[in-house]
Motif scaffolding. Sequence first.
Motif, short mmCIF file in Angstrom:
data_model
loop_
_atom_site.label_atom_id
_atom_site.label_comp_id
_atom_site.label_asym_id
_atom_site.label_seq_id
_atom_site.Cartn_x
_atom_site.Cartn_y
_atom_site.Cartn_z
N SER A 29 76.93 -35.74 -18.84
CA SER A 29 77.17 -34.76 -17.77
C SER A 29 76.17 -33.60 -17.87
O SER A 29 75.65 -33.13 -16.86
CB SER A 29 78.59 -34.20 -17.86
N LEU A 30 75.89 -33.16 -19.12
CA LEU A 30 74.94 -32.05 -19.28
C LEU A 30 73.53 -32.47 -18.89
O LEU A 30 72.80 -31.73 -18.21
CB LEU A 30 74.96 -31.56 -20.73
N THR A 33 73.31 -32.71 -15.15
CA THR A 33 73.13 -31.39 -14.54
C THR A 33 71.67 -30.96 -14.63
O THR A 33 71.08 -30.47 -13.67
CB THR A 33 74.02 -30.35 -15.24
N ILE A 36 69.54 -32.98 -12.16
CA ILE A 36 69.79 -32.62 -10.76
C ILE A 36 69.03 -31.34 -10.39
O ILE A 36 68.47 -31.22 -9.31
CB ILE A 36 71.31 -32.45 -10.51
N TYR A 37 68.98 -30.39 -11.33
CA TYR A 37 68.35 -29.10 -11.04
C TYR A 37 66.86 -29.08 -11.37
O TYR A 37 66.19 -28.08 -11.13
CB TYR A 37 69.06 -27.99 -11.81
N THR A 126 69.97 -24.52 -17.41
CA THR A 126 70.28 -25.89 -17.81
C THR A 126 69.65 -26.22 -19.16
O THR A 126 70.25 -26.93 -19.97
CB THR A 126 69.78 -26.88 -16.75
#
Lengths: 198, 612
Positions: A29-30, A33, A36-37, A126
């Motif tokens: 999940s990290l 993230t 995605i960014y 992030t």
Amino acid sequence: MSDETTTGIDNRKLLMWVFLGSDCMFFASLIGTYLIYKGTGNLDIGPVDVFDIPTTSVSTFVLLMSSMSMVFAYAYLVRNNINAFRIWMVSTIIMGATFLGFQVFEFSEFYFHYDLSPQTNLFGTTFYALTGTHGLHVTVGVVWLAIIFYSSLFRNSVSAETNLDLDLAALYWHFVDIVWIVIFAVVYLFGTFPGFPS
Amino acid sequence: MTSIPLKLPFKLNLSRPTNPTGVMDWITTIDHKKIGILYGVTAFIMFITGGIEALLIRTQLAGPELKIVAPDVYNQLFTMHATTMIFLGVMPLSAAFFNYIIPLQIGARDVAFPRLNAFSYWTFLFGALIMKSSWFLGGSPNAGWFGYAPITTTTFNPGNGIDFWIVGLQVLGIASLAASFNFIVTIINMRAPGLSFMRLPLFTWMTFITAILLVLAFPVITVALIELMLDRTFDFNFFNTKAGANPLLWQHLFWIFGHPEVYILILPAMGIVSEILPTFSKKPVFGYAAMVLAAAFIAFMGWLVWSHHMFTTGLGPIANSVFTITTMLIAVPTGVKMFNWLGTMWGGDIEFNTPVLFSVGFLSMFLIGGISGVMHSFSASDYQQQDTYFIVAHIHYVLFGGAIFAIFAGIYYWFPKFTGRMYDEKLGKQNFWLMFIGQNITFFPMHFVGMQGMPRRIFTYDSEMGWAFWNGVESFAAYVVAFGVLLFIINMIKSWISGPKADGDPWDGRTLEWSISSPPPVYNFLDVPKVESLDDFWHKKQKKNKSVKSKTNPKSIHLPQASYWPMLVSLGLAIAGYGIIYNLVVCGIGLAMVLVTVCAWSWEPVNEPDAH
């Protein structure tokens, strides 16, 4: 309680594997993230500007070698060679701590020299969250290994018969190493590789 | 078990509780049966508080333009109602069954990690208290149970409510994860000899699949919650749209967790019904292997459908089509289960007592909820239904008519096992009919007003809209449901105190929990059973073997001993949780307490060497 389990695998070892499976989703999940960014938001400062691949390669190498050292420590414990076990434990702990030292150096370099903080932009947010979480995992591992090493200084408290306690710590340690390989590739190498789509 | 007698670097002289009594016994217990009862009672109290919140919501909506609660309180009410029912009601009620029933069904003396089990209960309790204490500490969370960021960031939601929600859910997540690790290991590793996986009772199977889902789904929401916490506490940018953050990130992370969560809620309910129907139809379950595989398929597909919660966010026609198809596919294994339940009852000698009534109620209500689910799985039609009362109707048919009905069925079914007494059948039936009729009159008209366009989460509506009649009916019927639940509480308390004594096997059961006395002795099984087939206990009863008196002396059975540490670790977590909301120094103190107590726990042997 009966000592035998249905599968013959120790309960605690099974628990460790289930935990690591769960932790995979945590890091997934990290990393998700982060990806995605990647390349969005304020791009004034990004991976290409701050990463120093040679330095991080050294710390990556040190962490990988610590896994090998961990294997030796376990192998000597199983053979009941406590002195050799202690030497390899110290070497594993030192290498783990060295990796953490590199991370502290890297974070402070980014923060003070490049003015990159978690509040700066999406990359800062992030990046620090992902690598910081990994660093926290390594710290837990170092403390865990240090406790086992400390107790091995007392007579008979760590021996071949009780190798499972080390086995569990070793499983965790190798897992944290593998996660770093993914982070190093995805964050550092893909982040600076020329021409890699961001 | 191999265990190192590690030397303590510091002295911690909290001597181990030996044969504690009264309150101390309940605080230090690591007996899975007592923990199961603690879980059940606590979760039921939470269920009642969630029900009171629901009644307040319904009272406010009973007529147009009522001003019984203020709009901001209304927002807190619907947020807390959903959060309570999902995380503090249905999930821990299922966990109560896992705790009590699983070791009994697999022929074990306890779970694999008894202290971890106690820890999961206390952590759940403290998580629930953190969440609920927000009502008294300046306001509850108010952004819906899904807490969409960026609406939950400090820019738009500066109050403390969301912090309680973030911290509460993380603490509850730790509790759920600890329990799930425990049950996965228990079911893999603590089965009685001969109890292979394809001989496991279906409830054990559903628990196993649920625990796997939980272990993989909870880390995802934990990351989302940590990101939101970093945003709110340390000004990170995860959901800061000014810094270019994507508002869909939260929705994706939340629903990647959220959809498996739906199956975490319903699979245990399906397991309970799969135990009750064969027992009272006097037939083995129809299509055992198909039931297991269908559940595994549902659990797998649960990971491929999350974006059907996001059809109207503009993901594009390809994503919407793909998620439409994957969502519709889930109807297939669910249908398989539905037909297998019917097949189990078909031609059976069915006894319509309270557990069966609730189970049949589950089948019919879950079917209606499933059908409306297929309706909005179709993304084009979902555009009309999204965020209307049609969705509210759907979710209550699957969660109230589905999960809660099955849980009530399970409580009635296992009540003799839990307490050693029988419940009152007449009150039980009245309870069922009140809840069944009440729930249909409450939730069915929501389909109508939803189709007429009544949006969710509005605190009141205009009298011109034409929604007043059905809303009035719904609110009245909600009180009928509440009256039904009241009868249930009366039945439980009365029967627990003065119900007629029940023997070990009042239902002519099939699974191992019925082979021992009610309530079970602390060691569960005097001799570990040997299993030769599916429904082994039932088959052995048919052979009418005279049961051989066991020669095992109960005093020779070594059981894990009570411990203070699990509760103290949970307490440390709770202190750290409040610390994050109010003061980071307190958080540090809490974490230090966790560290010290975890060390003390790991150095405490499972059994004191000199104790018996």
